[in-house]
Design an enzyme around this catalytic site. Structure first.
Site, PDB file in Angstrom:
ATOM      1  CB  ALA A 140     -63.377 -57.845  15.053  1.00 30.47           C
ATOM      2  CE1 TYR A 186     -63.716 -37.064  19.078  1.00 31.65           C
ATOM      3  CE2 TYR A 186     -65.096 -39.219  19.025  1.00 31.65           C
ATOM      4  CZ  TYR A 186     -64.132 -38.283  19.774  1.00 31.65           C
ATOM      5  OH  TYR A 186     -63.942 -38.613  21.082  1.00 31.65           O
ATOM      6  CB  SER A 233     -66.835 -36.647  28.246  1.00 31.62           C
ATOM      7  OG  SER A 233     -66.816 -37.395  27.320  1.00 31.62           O
ATOM      8  CB  SER A 238     -62.000 -36.730  28.162  1.00 29.37           C
ATOM      9  OG  SER A 238     -63.303 -36.887  27.892  1.00 29.37           O
ATOM     10  CG  ASP A 274     -69.595 -46.466  23.243  1.00 34.50           C
ATOM     11  OD1 ASP A 274     -69.714 -45.309  23.403  1.00 34.50           O
ATOM     12  OD2 ASP A 274     -68.735 -47.278  23.763  1.00 34.50           O
ATOM     13  N   GLY A 307     -63.320 -53.174  20.346  1.00 37.10           N
ATOM     14  CA  GLY A 307     -64.511 -52.897  21.474  1.00 37.10           C
ATOM     15  C   GLY A 307     -65.565 -52.001  20.746  1.00 37.10           C
ATOM     16  CB  ALA A 308     -65.554 -48.883  18.588  1.00 36.19           C
ATOM     17  CG  ASN A 348     -70.712 -46.187  27.440  1.00 33.67           C
ATOM     18  OD1 ASN A 348     -71.631 -46.353  27.745  1.00 33.67           O
ATOM     19  ND2 ASN A 348     -70.826 -45.167  26.275  1.00 33.67           N
ATOM     20  CB  THR A 370     -63.461 -43.833  28.600  1.00 35.70           C
ATOM     21  OG1 THR A 370     -62.853 -44.001  27.428  1.00 35.70           O
ATOM     22  CG2 THR A 370     -62.050 -42.868  29.410  1.00 35.70           C
ATOM     23  CE  LYS A 394     -65.581 -47.419  26.293  1.00 35.71           C
ATOM     24  NZ  LYS A 394     -65.996 -47.373  25.106  1.00 35.71           N
TER      25      LYS A 394
HETATM   26  P1  NAP Z   1     -59.812 -51.639  19.902  1.00 36.52           P
HETATM   27  O1  NAP Z   1     -60.586 -52.440  20.795  1.00 36.52           O
HETATM   28  O2  NAP Z   1     -58.291 -51.258  20.131  1.00 36.52           O
HETATM   29  O3  NAP Z   1     -59.959 -52.278  18.515  1.00 36.52           O
HETATM   30  C1  NAP Z   1     -59.290 -51.533  16.954  1.00 36.52           C
HETATM   31  C2  NAP Z   1     -59.351 -52.368  15.891  1.00 36.52           C
HETATM   32  O4  NAP Z   1     -58.874 -51.856  15.004  1.00 36.52           O
HETATM   33  C3  NAP Z   1     -59.428 -53.752  15.908  1.00 36.52           C
HETATM   34  O5  NAP Z   1     -60.178 -54.598  15.069  1.00 36.52           O
HETATM   35  C4  NAP Z   1     -57.752 -53.900  15.275  1.00 36.52           C
HETATM   36  O6  NAP Z   1     -57.554 -55.050  14.721  1.00 36.52           O
HETATM   37  C5  NAP Z   1     -58.010 -52.728  14.150  1.00 36.52           C
HETATM   38  N1  NAP Z   1     -56.863 -51.952  13.810  1.00 36.52           N
HETATM   39  C6  NAP Z   1     -56.007 -51.183  14.556  1.00 36.52           C
HETATM   40  N2  NAP Z   1     -55.132 -50.623  13.816  1.00 36.52           N
HETATM   41  C7  NAP Z   1     -55.016 -51.354  12.547  1.00 36.52           C
HETATM   42  C8  NAP Z   1     -54.292 -51.460  11.633  1.00 36.52           C
HETATM   43  N3  NAP Z   1     -52.908 -50.576  11.558  1.00 36.52           N
HETATM   44  N4  NAP Z   1     -54.561 -52.294  10.472  1.00 36.52           N
HETATM   45  C9  NAP Z   1     -55.603 -53.019  10.608  1.00 36.52           C
HETATM   46  N5  NAP Z   1     -56.372 -52.812  11.544  1.00 36.52           N
HETATM   47  C10 NAP Z   1     -56.261 -52.330  12.615  1.00 36.52           C
HETATM   48  O7  NAP Z   1     -60.289 -49.872  19.790  1.00 36.52           O
HETATM   49  P2  NAP Z   1     -61.928 -49.376  19.996  1.00 36.52           P
HETATM   50  O8  NAP Z   1     -62.090 -48.813  21.121  1.00 36.52           O
HETATM   51  O9  NAP Z   1     -62.694 -50.520  19.316  1.00 36.52           O
HETATM   52  O10 NAP Z   1     -61.750 -47.920  18.852  1.00 36.52           O
HETATM   53  C11 NAP Z   1     -61.571 -48.326  17.472  1.00 36.52           C
HETATM   54  C12 NAP Z   1     -61.747 -46.965  16.752  1.00 36.52           C
HETATM   55  O11 NAP Z   1     -63.335 -46.161  16.894  1.00 36.52           O
HETATM   56  C13 NAP Z   1     -60.807 -45.712  17.389  1.00 36.52           C
HETATM   57  O12 NAP Z   1     -60.671 -44.951  16.447  1.00 36.52           O
HETATM   58  C14 NAP Z   1     -61.836 -44.866  18.364  1.00 36.52           C
HETATM   59  O13 NAP Z   1     -61.331 -43.321  18.293  1.00 36.52           O
HETATM   60  C15 NAP Z   1     -62.877 -45.126  17.466  1.00 36.52           C
HETATM   61  N6  NAP Z   1     -64.036 -44.871  18.408  1.00 36.52           N
HETATM   62  C16 NAP Z   1     -64.977 -43.669  18.326  1.00 36.52           C
HETATM   63  C17 NAP Z   1     -66.231 -43.629  19.125  1.00 36.52           C
HETATM   64  C18 NAP Z   1     -67.005 -42.354  18.848  1.00 36.52           C
HETATM   65  O14 NAP Z   1     -67.886 -42.050  19.707  1.00 36.52           O
HETATM   66  N7  NAP Z   1     -67.167 -41.806  17.540  1.00 36.52           N
HETATM   67  C19 NAP Z   1     -66.378 -44.470  20.231  1.00 36.52           C
HETATM   68  C20 NAP Z   1     -65.518 -45.366  20.610  1.00 36.52           C
HETATM   69  C21 NAP Z   1     -64.479 -45.676  19.461  1.00 36.52           C
HETATM   70  P3  NAP Z   1     -56.970 -56.386  15.191  1.00 36.52           P
HETATM   71  O15 NAP Z   1     -58.192 -56.858  15.979  1.00 36.52           O
HETATM   72  O16 NAP Z   1     -56.381 -57.048  14.164  1.00 36.52           O
HETATM   73  O17 NAP Z   1     -56.021 -55.800  16.358  1.00 36.52           O
END
Ligand code: NAP
Length: 283
Positions: free
Chosen positions: A132, A225, A21, A19, A106, A134-135, A91, A66, A70
């Protein structure tokens, strides 16, 4: 310097060793001289309840939460802020007068960075979102509450998209983009957001949207990022679209947590700088 008066905050997650953070927040605390310090706690899921009791017992001022805690932490808190309740995840926890209150920074962190960095007017945006998870939930609910015109959701699993569309659809017109309809959905959108992990290190050659679907009238935003500029953003920049990287969301979700704990404005410039330096070393 840590003294007997230092107020402690920190991160509960598993794992936490990667992390950024702690470095980001401790830089901000040292810049502002507020007498706070931030530590990372690797909390196994079966120990979460004891760890939350520890916030109360040790008098921590608050914590960030995290993966994977969460959602699980929510019933252990005294109160959940309405936006965090809608998103269905916390978060940030603030300890206020002995009560633990859960927030989700977030979505607001994302929106604050998007508006500050691109200057777009949210009320004019037709948004297509890929993902769709968590983020995506945090971003979609916050954009809906901030009054965007419409949200369209593309996701690998249709069922997850349907649940999100149904919930967000109570605030703003929201629809699922069916297979084969992605290009048309993006063609008359003004904002495209990747909320999936597609394109994240080490899979930097992957992209969630073919380059041919992009157009210069778009703002293209990626929550990733790491790398700072994904293939999606590179291709968007090349055709003249406005681009927005995930580092701003990361810095601003932290800045909003900082502000909830301290009551003071966070020094986002130095926070961004320290995260950038760290990312440049590791990527
Ligand atoms: P999550 O809850 O596991 O959701 C992942 C999403 O991506 C789902 O919609 C999943 O689809 C889709 N996905 C993953 N791999 C895929 C693939 N190979 N093909 C098609 N769809 C795929 O994860 P999350 O926590 O939302 O995080 C998602 C991204 O956001 C990560 O890259 C994370 O690093 C980034 N993020 C950034 C910040 C920031 O501060 N900038 C904060 C939070 C998250 P399905 O529903 O079909 O499984």
């Amino acid at each position: 310097m840590i003294t007997s008066k230092t107020q402690l905050v920190g991160l509960f997650g598993h794992p936490v060793s990667h992390s950024q953070s702690p470095m980001m927040h401790n830089t901000a605390f040292s810049e502002t001289g507020l007498g706070f310090a931030y530590a990372a706690f690797d909390v196994e899921p079966e120990n979460l309840e004891d760890a939350v009791a520890g916030i109360r017992a040790l008098g921590l001022k608050g914590i960030n939460v995290t993966i994977p805690h969460k959602v699980a932490i929510m019933p252990m808190l005294d109160e959940i802020d309405p936006l965090a309740k809608r998103i269905g995840a916390v978060n940030t926890v603030v300890s206020r007068d002995g009560r633990l209150i859960g927030y989700n920074t977030d979505g607001m962190g994302y929106v604050r960075s998007l508006v500050e960095e691109t200057g777009i007017v949210l009320e004019k945006q037709v948004v297509t979102m890929v993902g769709a998870g968590g983020a995506a939930r945090a971003v979609a609910f916050t954009l809906a509450e901030q009054g965007v015109k419409e949200i369209r959701i593309i996701n690998r699993s249709r069922e997850r998209a349907a649940v999100l569309a149904e919930h967000v659809g109570t605030i703003v017109p929201t629809k699922i983009v069916e297979q084969g309809e992605g290009e048309a959905a993006i063609a008359d959108s003004s904002l495209l957001i990747n909320t999936t992990s597609i394109g994240m290190l080490p899979n930097v050659q992957e992209t969630p949207v073919p380059a041919e679907w992009l157009h210069s009238g778009l703002t293209v935003s990626d929550l990733i990022y790491n790398p700072l500029e994904t293939r999606l953003l590179k291709e968007a920049r090349a055709i003249g679209a406005t681009v927005h990287s995930g580092i701003g969301m990361f810095v601003n979700q932290g800045a909003l947590a900082f502000e909830l704990w301290t009551g003071e404005r966070a020094p986002t410039g130095v926070m961004r700088e320290v995260v950038l330096q760290q990312l440049k070393k590791t990527t």
